[in-house]
Design an enzyme around this catalytic site. Structure first.
Site, PDB file in Angstrom:
ATOM      1  N   HIS A  72      32.344  20.396  53.040  1.00 47.43           N
ATOM      2  CA  HIS A  72      30.990  21.166  52.830  1.00 47.43           C
ATOM      3  C   HIS A  72      30.818  23.078  52.185  1.00 47.43           C
ATOM      4  O   HIS A  72      32.254  23.111  52.782  1.00 47.43           O
ATOM      5  CB  HIS A  72      30.591  21.588  54.609  1.00 47.43           C
ATOM      6  CG  HIS A  72      31.322  21.651  56.018  1.00 47.43           C
ATOM      7  ND1 HIS A  72      31.509  23.515  56.018  1.00 47.43           N
ATOM      8  CD2 HIS A  72      32.127  21.793  56.267  1.00 47.43           C
ATOM      9  CE1 HIS A  72      31.956  23.786  56.919  1.00 47.43           C
ATOM     10  NE2 HIS A  72      32.695  22.475  57.438  1.00 47.43           N
TER      11      HIS A  72
ATOM     12  N   ASP B 107      37.867  26.585  57.019  1.00 47.91           N
ATOM     13  CA  ASP B 107      36.918  25.564  56.979  1.00 47.91           C
ATOM     14  C   ASP B 107      35.853  26.082  56.309  1.00 47.91           C
ATOM     15  O   ASP B 107      34.659  26.795  56.128  1.00 47.91           O
ATOM     16  CB  ASP B 107      36.118  25.272  58.735  1.00 47.91           C
ATOM     17  CG  ASP B 107      34.999  24.513  59.220  1.00 47.91           C
ATOM     18  OD1 ASP B 107      34.734  23.941  58.869  1.00 47.91           O
ATOM     19  OD2 ASP B 107      34.857  24.943  60.465  1.00 47.91           O
TER      20      ASP B 107
ATOM     21  N   GLU C 282      26.180  22.464  56.811  1.00 52.38           N
ATOM     22  CA  GLU C 282      26.919  21.439  58.005  1.00 52.38           C
ATOM     23  C   GLU C 282      26.963  22.728  58.946  1.00 52.38           C
ATOM     24  O   GLU C 282      27.056  22.021  59.759  1.00 52.38           O
ATOM     25  CB  GLU C 282      28.513  21.358  57.197  1.00 52.38           C
ATOM     26  CG  GLU C 282      29.149  20.202  58.036  1.00 52.38           C
ATOM     27  CD  GLU C 282      30.301  20.934  59.203  1.00 52.38           C
ATOM     28  OE1 GLU C 282      30.699  20.187  60.050  1.00 52.38           O
ATOM     29  OE2 GLU C 282      30.460  22.602  59.560  1.00 52.38           O
TER      30      GLU C 282
ATOM     31  N   ASP D 248      37.596  17.825  56.310  1.00 54.15           N
ATOM     32  CA  ASP D 248      37.246  18.440  57.081  1.00 54.15           C
ATOM     33  C   ASP D 248      38.527  19.666  57.404  1.00 54.15           C
ATOM     34  O   ASP D 248      39.355  18.030  57.971  1.00 54.15           O
ATOM     35  CB  ASP D 248      36.036  18.766  58.120  1.00 54.15           C
ATOM     36  CG  ASP D 248      34.897  19.035  58.126  1.00 54.15           C
ATOM     37  OD1 ASP D 248      35.585  21.010  58.138  1.00 54.15           O
ATOM     38  OD2 ASP D 248      33.446  20.420  58.850  1.00 54.15           O
TER      39      ASP D 248
ATOM     40  N   HIS E 210      37.351  28.685  63.579  1.00 59.08           N
ATOM     41  CA  HIS E 210      35.653  29.124  63.247  1.00 59.08           C
ATOM     42  C   HIS E 210      36.325  31.256  64.070  1.00 59.08           C
ATOM     43  O   HIS E 210      35.297  31.696  64.149  1.00 59.08           O
ATOM     44  CB  HIS E 210      34.880  28.984  64.121  1.00 59.08           C
ATOM     45  CG  HIS E 210      33.983  28.157  63.912  1.00 59.08           C
ATOM     46  ND1 HIS E 210      32.985  27.383  63.836  1.00 59.08           N
ATOM     47  CD2 HIS E 210      34.394  27.220  63.228  1.00 59.08           C
ATOM     48  CE1 HIS E 210      32.241  26.408  63.328  1.00 59.08           C
ATOM     49  NE2 HIS E 210      33.142  25.660  62.998  1.00 59.08           N
TER      50      HIS E 210
HETATM   51 CO    CO Z   1      33.169  24.327  60.827  1.00 59.42          CO
HETATM   52 ZN    ZN Z   2      33.885  21.696  58.810  1.00 60.82          ZN
END
Ligand code: CO
Ligand code: ZN
Length: 332
Positions: A63, A164, A194, A217, A303
């Site tokens: 993504h 990410d 995503e 990922d 994140h």
């Molecule tokens: Co993520």
């Molecule tokens: Zn991801």
């Protein structure tokens, strides 16, 4: 590959606003693919090769979007209140910097809290873009931003926002370039949205109707002080997903990945992740169902605005995918 990674992670592309990333990926791969298209959801879909001798239609997905924030209200003094796009945590916000898709930069400030060790709630946080009134504020309601950090290269370890999942975009680009011969028809999907629910991969998988689905990922790692209880660690090779919060990887695909790693002499780890999921879930549940799995790149502090990966894991992920996709595949 590090310069490619730097360009990708430093691009601004929160969910739904992946245009800058898409342009970058397109410019990197346009010479090496048979066909390139962008669908209605903004997914960039590159097709490479034709099926021969029992080859499969294979969808790979990484993504392009990243987590971010969106302006909900600008007060009379020009401070911007915001909501979140994807899994943003309040504890990683205060003092952070953001860059809007329109180029405006700012920082996240907060109201005074009752105690110095108290974490701000989202209601107590705001973005300060240096404006002094609503009228002169360069940000309007609905404007969207990503976190803003340059990449740091520590040698084996790389730190940045948006590892990410730009690190996987880099892995797919390098895999696409590395594959010289394959019996399969390969669809490299650089997917959108995503982080808000696998939305791009859902429509891409419907259109492609693949025989096999593989997402790439990041996953968490259990190798930091008092971190999550998990076997995965940085520097021990690509992680082959067995399950996550939204998918049980097809055991035949897990076996295929393990066998490919062993045959290629590459280290690998098995990933059992308690929460979260990837594009592979959307592929697996597309149409009447698709055998699916995921190659994960171990990542610390996922994140947060500073996510860390190990460069050797990244390179070995390219090698694993290249080996897997270059030979015949029998799912058993
Ligand atoms: Co993520
Ligand atoms: Zn991801």
């Amino acid at each position: 590959m590090k310069e490619l990674i730097r360009k990708l992670v430093e691009a601004v592309g929160p969910s739904g606003y992946e245009g800058a990333v898409r342009d970058l990926v397109r410019s990197e791969i346009s010479d090496s693919v048979g066909e390139l298209r962008v669908d209605a959801m903004g997914n960039l879909i590159a097709r490479k090769g034709q099926r021969q001798n029992g080859g499969l239609r294979i969808m790979l997905s990484a993504h392009m979007d990243e987590i971010g924030v969106m302006a909900t209200h600008i007060d009379e003094n020009g401070f911007v209140r915001f909501t979140t796009i994807g899994g943003v945590h309040p504890r990683t916000c205060f003092g952070g910097r953001v860059q809007f898709v329109n180029g405006t930069r700012g920082l996240i400030g907060g109201e005074r809290t009752d105690a110095p060790d108290k974490i701000h709630s989202f209601e107590q946080l705001f973005i300060d873009v240096g404006a002094s009134s609503r009228e002169t504020c360069p940000v309007k309601v609905g404007d969207i931003a990503a976190f803003d950090r340059p990449m740091i290269d520590l040698g084996d370890r790389l730190i940045s926002k948006a590892m990410d999942d730009r690190i996987a975009c880099a892995v797919l680009i390098e895999t696409l370039r590395a594959i010289k011969k394959s019996p399969h028809e390969l669809f490299f999907v650089f997917s959108t949205q995503e982080e808000v629910g696998l939305r791009g991969a859902t429509t891409a998988a419907y259109a492609i109707d693949p025989d096999l689905g593989i997402s790439v990922d990041v996953t968490l790692s259990g190798d930091t002080p008092k971190g999550v209880k998990m076997e995965v660690a940085l520097g021990k090779g690509p992680a082959i997903k067995v399950r996550d919060g939204g998918m049980l990887a097809d055991p035949r695909v897990v076996r295929l990945m393990v066998a490919s790693a062993e045959k290629a002499g590459l280290p690998y780890q098995l990933e059992v992740l308690e929460g979260g999921t990837t594009d592979a879930r959307a592929i697996q549940m597309a149409r009447a169902g698709v055998p699916s799995g995921c190659v994960s790149i171990p990542c610390r502090y996922v994140h947060s605005p500073s996510e860390m990966v190990d460069y050797r894991d990244v390179q070995q992920s390219v090698q694993l995918l290249t080996a897997l996709l270059s030979g015949p595949i029998a799912l058993e």
